[in-house]
Design a protein around this motif. Structure first.
Motif, PDB file in Angstrom:
ATOM      1  N   SER A  51      -1.368 -74.809  68.592  1.00 11.31           N
ATOM      2  CA  SER A  51      -0.894 -74.580  69.966  1.00 11.31           C
ATOM      3  C   SER A  51      -1.888 -75.024  71.026  1.00 11.31           C
ATOM      4  CB  SER A  51      -0.579 -73.091  70.162  1.00 11.31           C
ATOM      5  OG  SER A  51      -1.741 -72.306  69.912  1.00 11.31           O
ATOM      6  N   HIS A  52      -3.181 -75.155  70.643  1.00  9.87           N
ATOM      7  CA  HIS A  52      -4.205 -75.567  71.613  1.00  9.87           C
ATOM      8  C   HIS A  52      -4.221 -77.086  71.824  1.00  9.87           C
ATOM      9  CE1 HIS A  52      -5.711 -71.642  70.070  1.00  9.87           C
ATOM     10  NE2 HIS A  52      -5.962 -71.455  71.366  1.00  9.87           N
ATOM     11  N   LEU A  53      -3.508 -77.791  70.973  1.00  8.36           N
ATOM     12  CA  LEU A  53      -3.502 -79.256  71.066  1.00  8.36           C
ATOM     13  C   LEU A  53      -2.137 -79.762  71.545  1.00  8.36           C
ATOM     14  CD1 LEU A  53      -5.349 -80.147  67.721  1.00  8.36           C
ATOM     15  CD2 LEU A  53      -6.342 -79.700  69.975  1.00  8.36           C
ATOM     16  N   LYS A  54      -1.663 -79.179  72.624  1.00  9.30           N
ATOM     17  CA  LYS A  54      -0.335 -79.534  73.145  1.00  9.30           C
ATOM     18  C   LYS A  54      -0.411 -80.230  74.508  1.00  9.30           C
ATOM     19  CE  LYS A  54       1.995 -77.784  69.709  1.00  9.30           C
ATOM     20  NZ  LYS A  54       2.723 -78.674  68.784  1.00  9.30           N
ATOM     21  N   THR A  55      -1.600 -80.678  74.891  1.00 12.32           N
ATOM     22  CA  THR A  55      -1.735 -81.375  76.173  1.00 12.32           C
ATOM     23  C   THR A  55      -1.362 -82.844  76.006  1.00 12.32           C
ATOM     24  OG1 THR A  55      -4.061 -81.888  75.750  1.00 12.32           O
ATOM     25  CG2 THR A  55      -3.586 -79.828  76.907  1.00 12.32           C
ATOM     26  N   TYR A 130      -3.148 -82.080  87.042  1.00  5.36           N
ATOM     27  CA  TYR A 130      -3.011 -82.722  85.729  1.00  5.36           C
ATOM     28  C   TYR A 130      -1.739 -82.286  84.991  1.00  5.36           C
ATOM     29  CZ  TYR A 130      -4.063 -84.177  80.936  1.00  5.36           C
ATOM     30  OH  TYR A 130      -3.994 -84.731  79.691  1.00  5.36           O
ATOM     31  N   MET A 131      -1.514 -80.991  84.894  1.00  3.93           N
ATOM     32  CA  MET A 131      -0.362 -80.484  84.144  1.00  3.93           C
ATOM     33  C   MET A 131       0.957 -80.886  84.782  1.00  3.93           C
ATOM     34  SD  MET A 131      -1.791 -79.168  81.592  1.00  3.93           S
ATOM     35  CE  MET A 131      -0.359 -78.452  80.807  1.00  3.93           C
ATOM     36  N   THR A 132       0.950 -81.054  86.108  1.00 10.04           N
ATOM     37  CA  THR A 132       2.175 -81.460  86.807  1.00 10.04           C
ATOM     38  C   THR A 132       2.454 -82.951  86.622  1.00 10.04           C
ATOM     39  OG1 THR A 132       1.739 -79.778  88.487  1.00 10.04           O
ATOM     40  CG2 THR A 132       3.349 -81.480  89.030  1.00 10.04           C
ATOM     41  N   ILE A 133       1.400 -83.761  86.821  1.00  9.39           N
ATOM     42  CA  ILE A 133       1.567 -85.221  86.710  1.00  9.39           C
ATOM     43  C   ILE A 133       1.834 -85.636  85.272  1.00  9.39           C
ATOM     44  CG2 ILE A 133       0.428 -87.451  87.019  1.00  9.39           C
ATOM     45  CD1 ILE A 133      -1.154 -86.185  89.343  1.00  9.39           C
ATOM     46  N   MET A 134       1.031 -85.097  84.349  1.00 15.38           N
ATOM     47  CA  MET A 134       1.151 -85.482  82.933  1.00 15.38           C
ATOM     48  C   MET A 134       1.959 -84.440  82.169  1.00 15.38           C
ATOM     49  SD  MET A 134      -0.315 -88.344  83.062  1.00 15.38           S
ATOM     50  CE  MET A 134      -0.201 -88.769  81.339  1.00 15.38           C
ATOM     51  N   SER A 135       3.150 -84.179  82.642  1.00 16.05           N
ATOM     52  CA  SER A 135       4.043 -83.241  81.936  1.00 16.05           C
ATOM     53  C   SER A 135       4.509 -83.867  80.628  1.00 16.05           C
ATOM     54  CB  SER A 135       5.243 -82.903  82.815  1.00 16.05           C
ATOM     55  OG  SER A 135       6.052 -84.059  83.025  1.00 16.05           O
TER      56      SER A 135
END
Length: 312
Positions: A51-55, A130-135
């Motif tokens: 779950s920690h590798l979901k970016t 980051y989380m918004t742009i790279m969804s």
């Protein structure tokens, strides 16, 4: 007037006729291929289950690992078969399929590396967004575009390549089917095809490299503005793995296509071919994991889970 016959098979010359060298080459390629598949498959599994590798970074890495497995599997197993059996022949359809698959996977990798450099740019230069742009949706679209652009670029030269005639010489001076040695033994007028290959290769190389260079220029400018040395080192470490892989990929491409011509051109290209098709896919999992604590921890957690399940 040359006699044109329907081409049914090609003969792949390979790397050497020395039996002892062939044994050493087989052992080296077999081990490196196993390490490539196991290493890249491990990264794919880790990014799927942890779950920690979901970016976005790990989503791109997952797709890159899949491409690496596909790329090396398109050429190395066939050559290992040839070394084992001594059978150097390959059918016309098999050869054309190999050329197409290798080109598709290679070109998609270049576009994916460009997308990964953009991901690093957003992560360092625009961390709050980051989380918004790279969804996840944006990442899926970028990967889809990498595949589609590669297919669209390769479609015209591939269509022309299928119309090329070959005369009496079916010997390819390589260990896998590659467009360069194939064009050398053609007896068709290949001026248009050669120009198209040059244009497509240049377009792919320049566009993707420009994206990478611009991304890293902005990244470097942002990092140098960080107040503390610790922040700078942390930012550099997040980009170092990608930068090493980019250097290997583009360095190999420049060496093959931009170096001065020499008498040993094909021999040198074969050596670089080994680096690109075998060594590079083997090294990439180690490059991405050795300095990445999250991947290391995910691997340790996965091993613990497997051990616990085996004891039940």
């Amino acid at each position: 007037m040359r006699n044109h016959t329907a081409t049914t098979t090609f003969i792949l010359w390979g790397l050497t006729d020395d039996p002892q060298m062939q044994i050493l080459i087989f052992i080296f390629l077999f081990i490196s291929y196993l390490l490539s598949v196991v290493g890249n498959l491990t990264i794919i599994i880790l990014t799927l289950v942890d779950s920690h590798l979901k970016t976005a970074m790990y989503f791109f890495l997952q797709n890159f690992s899949f491409l690496e497995i596909s790329f090396t599997s398109a050429c190395i197993p066939r050559f290992l078969y040839s070394l084992t059996t001594g059978d150097k022949t390959i059918t016309y359809s098999g050869c054309m399929c190999q050329v197409f698959l290798i080109d598709v996977f290679a070109v998609t990798e270049f576009f994916l590396l460009a997308a990964m450099s953009y991901d690093r740019y957003v992560a360092i230069c625009k961390p709050l967004h980051y989380m918004t742009i790279m969804s996840h949706e944006v990442c899926k679209r970028l990967v889809f575009c990498c595949w589609m652009i590669s297919l669209l670029i390769l479609l015209p030269p591939t269509s022309l390549g299928l119309q090329v005639d070959f005369c009496d010489n079916y010997l390819l001076d390589h260990f896998f089917c590659d467009s360069k040695p194939m064009l050398k033994i053609s007896c068709s007028d290949i001026v248009l095809l050669e120009n198209m290959v040059i244009v497509c290769s240049s377009l792919i190389f320049v566009v993707t490299l420009l994206c990478v260079v611009l991304s890293y220029m902005f990244i470097m400018r942002t990092i140098l503005r960080f107040p503390s040395a610790q922040q700078k080192m942390k930012a550099f470490s997040t980009c170092s793995s990608h930068f090493i892989v980019v250097s290997i990929s583009y360095g190999s491409c420049i060496f093959i296509y931009i170096k001065p011509l020499s008498e040993d051109e094909m021999a040198i290209n074969k050596g670089v071919g080994i680096l690109v098709t075998s060594v590079s896919p083997m090294l990439n999992p180690f490059i991405y994991t050795l300095r990445n604590q999250q991947v290391k921890q995910a691997f340790i957690n996965l091993v613990k889970r497997i051990v616990l399940l085996s004891k039940k």
